[in-house]
Scaffold this active site. Structure first.
Site, PDB file in Angstrom:
ATOM      1  N   LYS A 105       0.852  -1.191   0.000  1.00  0.00           N
ATOM      2  CA  LYS A 105       0.000   0.000   0.000  1.00  0.00           C
ATOM      3  C   LYS A 105       0.889   1.242   0.000  1.00  0.00           C
ATOM      4  O   LYS A 105       1.978   1.231   0.588  1.00  0.00           O
ATOM      5  CB  LYS A 105      -0.877  -0.054   1.264  1.00  0.00           C
ATOM      6  CG  LYS A 105      -1.916   1.026   1.385  1.00  0.00           C
ATOM      7  CD  LYS A 105      -2.743   0.796   2.650  1.00  0.00           C
ATOM      8  CE  LYS A 105      -3.808   1.828   2.877  1.00  0.00           C
ATOM      9  NZ  LYS A 105      -4.646   1.509   4.069  1.00  0.00           N
ATOM     10  N   SER A 121      -9.564   1.419   3.013  1.00  0.00           N
ATOM     11  CA  SER A 121      -8.721   2.272   2.201  1.00  0.00           C
ATOM     12  C   SER A 121      -7.676   1.507   1.376  1.00  0.00           C
ATOM     13  O   SER A 121      -7.155   2.054   0.412  1.00  0.00           O
ATOM     14  CB  SER A 121      -7.991   3.283   3.099  1.00  0.00           C
ATOM     15  OG  SER A 121      -7.123   2.629   3.993  1.00  0.00           O
ATOM     16  N   SER A 151      -9.595  -1.180   7.029  1.00  0.00           N
ATOM     17  CA  SER A 151      -9.052  -0.977   5.680  1.00  0.00           C
ATOM     18  C   SER A 151      -8.366  -2.158   5.009  1.00  0.00           C
ATOM     19  O   SER A 151      -8.088  -2.094   3.816  1.00  0.00           O
ATOM     20  CB  SER A 151      -8.072   0.186   5.703  1.00  0.00           C
ATOM     21  OG  SER A 151      -8.788   1.373   5.583  1.00  0.00           O
TER      22      SER A 151
HETATM   23  N1  GLN Z   1     -13.017   3.519   6.682  1.00  0.00           N
HETATM   24  C1  GLN Z   1     -12.329   3.815   7.891  1.00  0.00           C
HETATM   25  C2  GLN Z   1     -11.880   5.258   7.916  1.00  0.00           C
HETATM   26  O1  GLN Z   1     -12.161   5.931   6.985  1.00  0.00           O
HETATM   27  C3  GLN Z   1     -11.163   2.892   8.075  1.00  0.00           C
HETATM   28  C4  GLN Z   1      -9.947   3.320   7.354  1.00  0.00           C
HETATM   29  C5  GLN Z   1      -8.743   2.492   7.685  1.00  0.00           C
HETATM   30  O2  GLN Z   1      -8.843   1.423   8.284  1.00  0.00           O
HETATM   31  N2  GLN Z   1      -7.594   2.996   7.332  1.00  0.00           N
HETATM   32  O3  GLN Z   1     -11.290   5.715   8.836  1.00  0.00           O
END
Ligand code: GLN
Length: 474
Positions: free
Chosen positions: A77, A152, A176
């Site tokens: 990532k 994400s 994410s």
């Molecule tokens: N969707 C969650 C957020 O927007 C989780 C994101 C993540 O785990 N990085 O914070």
């Protein structure tokens, strides 16, 4: 079309019999990456370097000195630092920034002969659940290109889904790794908070951030976890417990006690086919002799608000370092110090990141701290205690990974709260710090992948992964 390998074991036997080479594998994946460029899963492909590294691994395979991950071609990532490579966290503010050191996990993966093929698109600074918040544009789901990848770590999930690499590494703050894995029909594993070093990972919300693998087999998830996990002198937030080697057994496990969340079946907010998948697996598990019981979780409605207050508060502090002076983007229109800060941050951050910085600054401000931040901390404590209480009685909690399958690109853009609510089932493990895994359970009638999640006690990765292997094959 590059061959789909279900696990590294399969690749390794091909390598041993000299039927394939790591260079050949990399070439195949590079071909798939080109073919699927429109999915937008990669922010950068390390083509020449991956081929050169593959050649070295091939040599080590030949002379018998190859590491545990020889044959594993992975993507990372774009918030994971890799020395000498650009890292952007999919943000304009980090465009042009090159890592000056490698994250501990990259070093550990390379030391075991993994080949890193590129860095994957994600939501900007990992804030989002659809990959639509990336400066580089959304990632398309390979199962239906009009739909989101999830996020994400959306690029990482699609890279594995579309066979552009064998496995990928994501980060999971509130879901994410797990949620994009479920949207893409692959496995996403978030270990216990504090198991894997965050040294060299761009921080979002430090009391939640955790690294996790995205794979096609439980065996590969276990192997990547084993290589990455364990104490690191550069990250003093890590648990000091040694990481046991995970032996994945193919035998049927002894009868387990599993709790599932009643609301997952009764709430009108959960998609009917997601509920069907839950019911199907509950029935299968019962037929196999396991005890599966519904439980109520009174704090369910408070999970998403508590998570977003705390994660935004931490993000507002972590992102203060991006000031137009230290890293990446500096506004060409800046005229002095204040103006450098203001303009660089205004122009460099995207809309969602700014929203979270403002929300986080607000909940930490003198007049509101007690009403929001301090209260959310207390709610977090309650959620953690309740989760632990359940896991003292049951071996696992079974819940959907997401209330719905992948939605259409552009559909949720207008109302951030709607998007936040999609995290309802993933944030529990993040708030409690317990390990959780999303496992694919087939497709819905529209051909969209669905995933279910298993949660277990802190540091119980061994049991979780073993049961996941069995569950995955049920
Ligand atoms: N969707 C969650 C957020 O927007 C989780 C994101 C993540 O785990 N990085 O914070």
């Amino acid at each position: 079309m590059a061959k789909f390998y279900s696990s590294l074991t399969e690749i390794k036997s091909g390598l041993q019999r000299a039927e394939i080479t790591v260079q050949g594998l990399v070439k195949n994946y590079l071909g798939e990456i080109k073919k699927n460029a429109h999915l937008n899963a990669f922010n950068e492909v390390f083509e020449t370097e991956a081929l050169a590294n593959a050649k070295e691994v091939d040599d080590r395979v030949k002379n018998g000195t190859a590491g545990k991950l020889a044959g594993m071609v992975i993507a990372i990532k774009d918030n994971i630092c890799y020395k000498g490579h650009e890292v952007n966290a999919s943000s304009k503010i980090l465009k042009g920034f090159t890592s000056i050191y490698s994250s501990t996990i990259v070093e550990r993966l390379l030391a075991q002969d993994a080949v890193i093929i590129g860095r994957c698109n994600c939501d900007e600074f990992a804030m989002g659940g659809s990959n639509e918040n990336s400066f580089f544009g959304p990632v398309k789901n390979h199962a239906d290109e009009t739909r989101v990848s999830g996020g994400s770590s959306g690029g990482s999930a699609v890279a594995v889904q579309a066979n552009m690499c064998h496995a990928a590494i994501g980060t999971d703050t509130g879901g994410s790794v797990r949620q994009p894995a479920s949207f893409c029909g692959v496995i996403g594993f978030k270990p216990t908070y504090g198991r894997i070093s965050r040294h060299g990972i761009i921080a979002y919300a430090s009391s939640f951030d955790q690294v996790g693998p995205i794979t096609r087999s439980v065996e590969d998830a276990a192997l990547l976890y084993e290589v990455m996990a364990g104490p690191d002198d550069y990250d003093n937030t890590l648990a000091q417990q040694a990481v046991e080697p995970i032996a994945i057994s193919q035998e049927k496990p002894a009868a387990k006690k599993i709790a599932y969340l009643q609301e997952a079946l009764s709430s009108p907010g959960v998609d009917a086919e997601v509920k069907d998948a839950m019911v199907k697996y509950i029935d299968k598990l019962r037929a196999e002799g396991h005890t599966v019981k519904p439980i109520a979780f009174e704090q369910l409605d408070y999970m998403v608000p508590a998570y977003y207050i705390l994660a935004s508060a931490e993000a507002s502090s972590n992102l203060a370092r991006f000031d137009g002076v230290h890293y990446g983007y500096r506004s060409p229109a800046a005229t002095g110090l204040q103006s450098t800060y203001k303009r660089s941050r205004s122009e460099g951050f995207g809309k969602e990141v700014k929203r979270r910085i403002m929300l986080g600054t607000f909940v930490l401000s003198a007049g509101y701290y007690d009403a929001y931040y301090a209260k959310a901390q207390k709610v977090r404590r309650l959620i953690r205690e309740k989760t632990e209480e359940i896991l003292n009685e049951y071996d696992f909690i079974l819940i959907p990974t997401a209330p719905e399958p992948a939605f259409a690109i552009g559909a949720e853009e207008k109302d951030p709260v709607v998007t936040y609510l999609y995290d309802i089932f993933t944030v529990q493990a993040s708030l409690a710090g317990v390990p959780a895994i999303s496992l694919p359970v087939g497709n819905n009638t529209k051909g969209l992948p669905l995933g279910l999640q298993l949660l277990t006690k802190h540091f119980n990765e061994q049991q979780l992964l073993n049961f996941s292997e069995y569950f995955h094959k049920l």
